[in-house]
Enzyme design. Sequence first.
Site, PDB file in Angstrom:
ATOM      1  N   HIS A 134      12.349  -9.860  -9.979  1.00  0.00           N
ATOM      2  CA  HIS A 134      13.548 -10.040  -9.153  1.00  0.00           C
ATOM      3  C   HIS A 134      14.562  -8.933  -9.425  1.00  0.00           C
ATOM      4  O   HIS A 134      15.160  -8.374  -8.496  1.00  0.00           O
ATOM      5  CB  HIS A 134      14.204 -11.386  -9.447  1.00  0.00           C
ATOM      6  CG  HIS A 134      13.474 -12.562  -8.883  1.00  0.00           C
ATOM      7  ND1 HIS A 134      12.953 -12.587  -7.609  1.00  0.00           N
ATOM      8  CD2 HIS A 134      13.181 -13.782  -9.430  1.00  0.00           C
ATOM      9  CE1 HIS A 134      12.375 -13.751  -7.384  1.00  0.00           C
ATOM     10  NE2 HIS A 134      12.499 -14.497  -8.474  1.00  0.00           N
ATOM     11  N   HIS A 186       8.396 -12.442 -14.328  1.00  0.00           N
ATOM     12  CA  HIS A 186       8.808 -12.894 -12.993  1.00  0.00           C
ATOM     13  C   HIS A 186      10.261 -12.502 -12.717  1.00  0.00           C
ATOM     14  O   HIS A 186      10.577 -11.945 -11.648  1.00  0.00           O
ATOM     15  CB  HIS A 186       8.632 -14.411 -12.904  1.00  0.00           C
ATOM     16  CG  HIS A 186       9.115 -15.014 -11.618  1.00  0.00           C
ATOM     17  ND1 HIS A 186       8.262 -15.378 -10.599  1.00  0.00           N
ATOM     18  CD2 HIS A 186      10.365 -15.332 -11.179  1.00  0.00           C
ATOM     19  CE1 HIS A 186       8.961 -15.882  -9.592  1.00  0.00           C
ATOM     20  NE2 HIS A 186      10.246 -15.872  -9.927  1.00  0.00           N
ATOM     21  N   GLU A 187      11.149 -12.776 -13.667  1.00  0.00           N
ATOM     22  CA  GLU A 187      12.568 -12.481 -13.454  1.00  0.00           C
ATOM     23  C   GLU A 187      12.829 -10.978 -13.424  1.00  0.00           C
ATOM     24  O   GLU A 187      13.703 -10.507 -12.683  1.00  0.00           O
ATOM     25  CB  GLU A 187      13.415 -13.158 -14.537  1.00  0.00           C
ATOM     26  CG  GLU A 187      13.300 -14.674 -14.571  1.00  0.00           C
ATOM     27  CD  GLU A 187      13.619 -15.337 -13.237  1.00  0.00           C
ATOM     28  OE1 GLU A 187      14.464 -14.797 -12.490  1.00  0.00           O
ATOM     29  OE2 GLU A 187      13.026 -16.391 -12.937  1.00  0.00           O
ATOM     30  N   CYS A 196      11.564 -20.975 -10.819  1.00  0.00           N
ATOM     31  CA  CYS A 196      12.662 -20.015 -10.824  1.00  0.00           C
ATOM     32  C   CYS A 196      13.837 -20.583 -10.040  1.00  0.00           C
ATOM     33  O   CYS A 196      13.654 -21.355  -9.096  1.00  0.00           O
ATOM     34  CB  CYS A 196      12.190 -18.703 -10.209  1.00  0.00           C
ATOM     35  SG  CYS A 196      13.486 -17.466  -9.967  1.00  0.00           S
ATOM     36  N   HIS A 228      10.436 -13.848  -3.739  1.00  0.00           N
ATOM     37  CA  HIS A 228       9.318 -14.732  -4.036  1.00  0.00           C
ATOM     38  C   HIS A 228       8.142 -14.477  -3.100  1.00  0.00           C
ATOM     39  O   HIS A 228       8.317 -14.088  -1.945  1.00  0.00           O
ATOM     40  CB  HIS A 228       9.756 -16.194  -3.945  1.00  0.00           C
ATOM     41  CG  HIS A 228      10.545 -16.640  -5.128  1.00  0.00           C
ATOM     42  ND1 HIS A 228      11.512 -17.623  -5.065  1.00  0.00           N
ATOM     43  CD2 HIS A 228      10.520 -16.227  -6.419  1.00  0.00           C
ATOM     44  CE1 HIS A 228      12.031 -17.802  -6.264  1.00  0.00           C
ATOM     45  NE2 HIS A 228      11.451 -16.962  -7.099  1.00  0.00           N
TER      46      HIS A 228
END
Length: 527
Positions: free
Chosen positions: A217, A213-214, A86, A223
């Site tokens: 965020h 994952h994004e 990332c 993280h």
Amino acid sequence: MDWQQLWLAFLLPMTVSGRALGPTEKEAVLDYLLQYGYLQKPLEGADDFRLEDITEALRTFQEASGLPISGQMDDATRARMKQPRCGLEDPFNQKSLKYLLLGHWRKKNLTFRIFNVPSTLSLPRVRAALHQAFKYWSSVAPLTFREVKAGWADIRLSFHGRQSLYCSNTFDGPGKVLAHADIPELGSIHFDKDELWTEGTYQGVNLRIIAAHEVGHALGLGHSRYTQALMAPVYAGYQPFFKLHPDDVAGIQALYGKRSPETRDEEEETEMLTVSPVTAKPGPMPNPCSGEVDAMVLGPRGKTYAFKGDYVWTVTDSGPGPLFQISALWEGLPGNLDAAVYSPRTRRTHFFKGNKVWRYVDFKMSPGFPMKFNRVEPNLDAALYWPVNQKVFLFKGSGYWQWDELARTDLSRYPKPIKELFTGVPDRPSAAMSWQDGQVYFFKGKEYWRLNQQLRVAKGYPRNTTHWMHCGSQTPDTNSSTGDVTPSTTDTVLGTTPSTMGSTLDIPSATDSASLSFSANVTLLGA
């Protein structure tokens, strides 16, 4: 990097496989540690890095990566740094392995929009992968996600290449940085279009896992130091039976709470419904880089909006944003507006057309509107909010009115001549606004004027409006005879009707730091 050259060969006695690293390799290591937040560049002095700072940075990286902790560059550390990952920083500065929190949304029902798809996956497969990415989070927290195919969306997903003009953190080609995202309430998620995006195979880069994952965020998670967690910074590969790590679950629930079991089934049925685009036939689509605007406003969320005909777009440092139907963002608002003004004092936006006014708080119309506005002449030319006296100025012809939103205003003394207060400004301006820099701007035709603190036109003005729109060399390729943006067929862009116009689509973040663009050569698809 000049500041490295003075000490690079002496400060880092690093070896890999028994050989000393060369200057280029050492520089790459330092760049990595700086880029991802393990090492901070000294505030003073170009050559003030201390060996103990670099050693500690390496130790922190090794600990976060589950590697033997030595503070030295070795084969395992070097290999870890070369893994795809990332693009966000790893703010690991404490000993706890606990999840990191970056903020949260103030609402739990969010929309998302997919703007384009990579060449390696079909639209149905991309949509399925992204829906599943959102579902990982909504299955453990009281969140719902709804896809929209037009207009504004809370979370906006798109694919970019190395030369994207509208993404401030440009990508680096296959490998290395795979994607990056904004923190909550900004909402942009960008993927590197040059990766081999796949689904259902161990080859390439799995879109579903990276997207999840994004999205983490975008929901507020930083993280994780757990290398097996979804929110670990390095891509762990395709996982056909993926489940969130306990650290991922604990983090999202710390932000939004636990999902109630009794409401799960009901929400599962509704959370992935899609919203169809506006079906009303709009007028001709304008080119943001030519012609005058109907209105301009520094509006909610600190974004600059330009209006023309039935369309609105945002203006960013990287160029014009996407064209949306006005009614797709402000429901019930007509096109071909006379004027618009946003008041930070009341957080209200007023739109004027004919003898009527529409009032919105954010993007929701206030009760009782539209209503007649007969206290000034109809068919206004422009409007602006002046922070000095917190009043709204309305312009028509060569005159202006000064209006207090919160008090009964005696308008019998108006209109007054524009030139008596705003020296050098043309009559009948098409738009006006007070902007983020504290300056007042007027627009007319293809020109704009900036006023100084004495409300006189500043030196060097008027200028061409294309300068304000940040067009210039960033203007998309156009057909020389029509001015229309030229489409082609490299990428797939979603959420628009088939057209030869508007092949540059952009949704900027609230900070204008990460907005999305698709190069020329795009096929526009109906949603």
